[in-house]
Scaffold this active site. Structure first.
Site, PDB file in Angstrom:
ATOM      1  N   PHE A 177      21.964   4.782  40.287  1.00 14.74           N
ATOM      2  CA  PHE A 177      21.829   5.749  41.754  1.00 14.74           C
ATOM      3  C   PHE A 177      21.225   7.343  40.509  1.00 14.74           C
ATOM      4  CE2 PHE A 177      25.982   4.656  39.623  1.00 14.74           C
ATOM      5  CZ  PHE A 177      26.277   5.635  39.729  1.00 14.74           C
ATOM      6  N   CYS A 178      21.231   8.098  41.585  1.00 15.72           N
ATOM      7  CA  CYS A 178      21.004   9.546  41.497  1.00 15.72           C
ATOM      8  C   CYS A 178      21.792  10.044  42.422  1.00 15.72           C
ATOM      9  CB  CYS A 178      19.803  10.131  40.826  1.00 15.72           C
ATOM     10  SG  CYS A 178      18.665  10.024  41.795  1.00 15.72           S
ATOM     11  N   THR A 179      21.127  11.822  42.177  1.00 13.16           N
ATOM     12  CA  THR A 179      21.908  12.673  42.619  1.00 13.16           C
ATOM     13  C   THR A 179      21.346  12.948  44.488  1.00 13.16           C
ATOM     14  OG1 THR A 179      22.176  14.701  40.927  1.00 13.16           O
ATOM     15  CG2 THR A 179      22.836  15.370  43.311  1.00 13.16           C
ATOM     16  N   ILE A 206      23.326  10.086  45.608  1.00 17.46           N
ATOM     17  CA  ILE A 206      25.094   9.921  45.332  1.00 17.46           C
ATOM     18  C   ILE A 206      25.150  11.402  47.300  1.00 17.46           C
ATOM     19  CG2 ILE A 206      27.606  11.044  44.579  1.00 17.46           C
ATOM     20  CD1 ILE A 206      25.648  10.749  41.917  1.00 17.46           C
TER      21      ILE A 206
END
Length: 313
Positions: A177-179, A206
Site C-alpha cells: 500500500f501507499c498514500t 490509504i
C-alpha cells in the site's frame, strides 16, 4: 461561510505517446479552472495532487476525461480551509513515480487491485506479507497494523530492499500500500517481474481506505502524510496536527515543536545536528524571506506556513 478547498489526488498508468504535446493544453486547463498544484506527465501516465473550488476540480476532471485514455482516471478527494498550494505546474518526467528500473510497466503487468472494503480481510491473513512502500518519514507517523517498514528514504531503494530481504519461493502472498495507490501499483509490477506470484495492492491507497472504511473497523494507526501544506490528515481526512520542517522536510509533531532544537523554518529535533552549513544558511535566508513577506501581508510561495499565520491572526 467560505467554500472549502477541494484537494484531489489523481493518477493513472496509461501509455501517453504524445505526453510532451499534452503539457501546454493541460496547464491551460488548470489555469482556466483556477487550479493550484502540480501534475506530472510521462509516457507511462499522469500523477499529481491539485486543489481548487468544487467547480474548478470538476472542470479539470471533465477536461481530463474528455480524453478516452483518461476516462477512468483514479482520483480521491479531501477538503481544507486554506489553499494548500501556491503555484500551478505541469512537469514532464521520465517516470510519474520514480523506481529507476527499466522495463517495469504497470500498463503491461500489474498486481491484483484490492478495494478498501476487502483490505482488512486480506491483511488479516497470517500468510500475507504486508509491506508499506512509502518512505521512512511517512511510515513514522502512521501505517497499517502489522505492516513492514522498509525504512527507505526514496522509492529507488525499494528494489534493493526487496532483493535483500524477500524470496518469491518463501513469500507466496504479498500485499502493498501507499498514500494514493500509485507507488504500490508500480511496486506490484516490479514484484511480479521478480517472480512473486500473488501480489496485491490497495486500490486508491490509504486515502481511499480512510474515505471508505469506518473508523470503528479500521486497521490504520496514526495519521497519513500528504504532499501539501496540510502535512497530514486524520482518519476522517481532517487536517492533522503535524507541521513540516522546511530544512529536512520531516513531519514534526507538537512535541517536536516544543523541543529546544526546533527553530521554525530552520531546524528540528530530527535534523538540528545533521544539517550542512550550506543547508542551514539556506534555511535561515528562506525563513527571513517568509517573515518579511508576512510583515507585508504577502504569503511567500515557498515554505509559507499558513497554520502559523492563522494561529497568530
Amino acid at each position: 461561510m467560505t467554500q472549502q478547498i477541494v484537494v484531489a489526488a489523481l493518477y493513472k498508468f496509461v501509455t501517453l505517446e504524445n505526453y510532451v504535446d499534452l503539457r501546454e493544453p493541460l496547464l491551460q486547463a488548470m489555469i482556466d479552472n483556477g487550479i493550484k498544484g502540480t501534475l506530472l506527465i510521462a509516457e507511462e501516465g499522469i500523477n499529481g495532487t491539485v486543489s481548487g473550488s468544487r467547480e474548478g476540480i470538476d472542470g479539470l476532471m471533465a477536461w481530463l476525461k474528455n480524453d478516452p485514455r483518461m476516462d477512468d482516471i483514479d482520483h480521491k478527494e479531501s477538503y481544507c480551509d486554506e489553499q494548500p498550494f501556491y503555484r500551478t505546474k505541469v512537469k514532464l518526467k521520465k517516470e510519474i513515480v520514480t523506481l529507476g528500473v527499466e522495463g517495469v510497466d504497470p500498463n503491461k503487468k500489474v498486481g491484483t487491485y484490492v478495494d478498501p472494503q476487502n483490505w482488512n480481510a486480506l491483511i488479516s491473513d497470517p500468510e500475507v506479507l504486508l509491506i508499506d512502500t512509502r518512505n521512512d518519514y511517512e511510515v513514522s507517523i502512521g501505517t497499517f497494523e502489522g505492516a513492514i517498514d522498509p525504512k527507505t528514504t526514496s522509492f529507488r531503494e525499494f528494489p534493493d530492499y526487496i532483493k535483500a530481504n524477500f524470496d518469491p519461493a518463501v513469500h507466496k502472498k504479498v500485499a502493498m500500500f501507499c498514500t494514493g495507490g500509485i507507488r504500490c501499483e508500480k511496486a506490484s509490477s516490479y514484484m511480479l517481474s521478480q517472480g512473486f506470484d500473488e501480489v496485491y495492492h490497495l486500490k486508491g491507497g490509504i486515502l481511499k481506505y480512510l474515505e471508505e472504511v469506518p473508523q470503528e473497523e479500521t486497521k490504520w494507526q496514526g495519521d497519513c502524510f500528504v504532499f501539501d501544506n496540510r502535512v497530514t490528515v486524520r482518519h476522517d481526512l481532517s487536517e492533522g496536527d503535524y507541521d513540516q520542517c522546511h530544512a529536512c522536510r520531516t513531519p514534526v509533531s507538537v512535541e517536536d515543536r516544543a523541543s529546544e532544537h526546533y527553530v521554525a523554518g530552520i531546524s528540528c529535533p530530527h535534523c538540528w545536528d545533521k544539517l550542512s552549513e550550506k543547508t542551514r544558511r539556506s534555511a535561515i535566508d528562506r525563513q527571513k524571506q517568509i517573515e518579511l513577506a508576512k510583515a507585508r501581508n504577502m504569503p511567500h510561495p515557498i515554505g509559507y506556513n499558513y497554520k502559523q499565520s492563522a494561529s497568530e491572526a
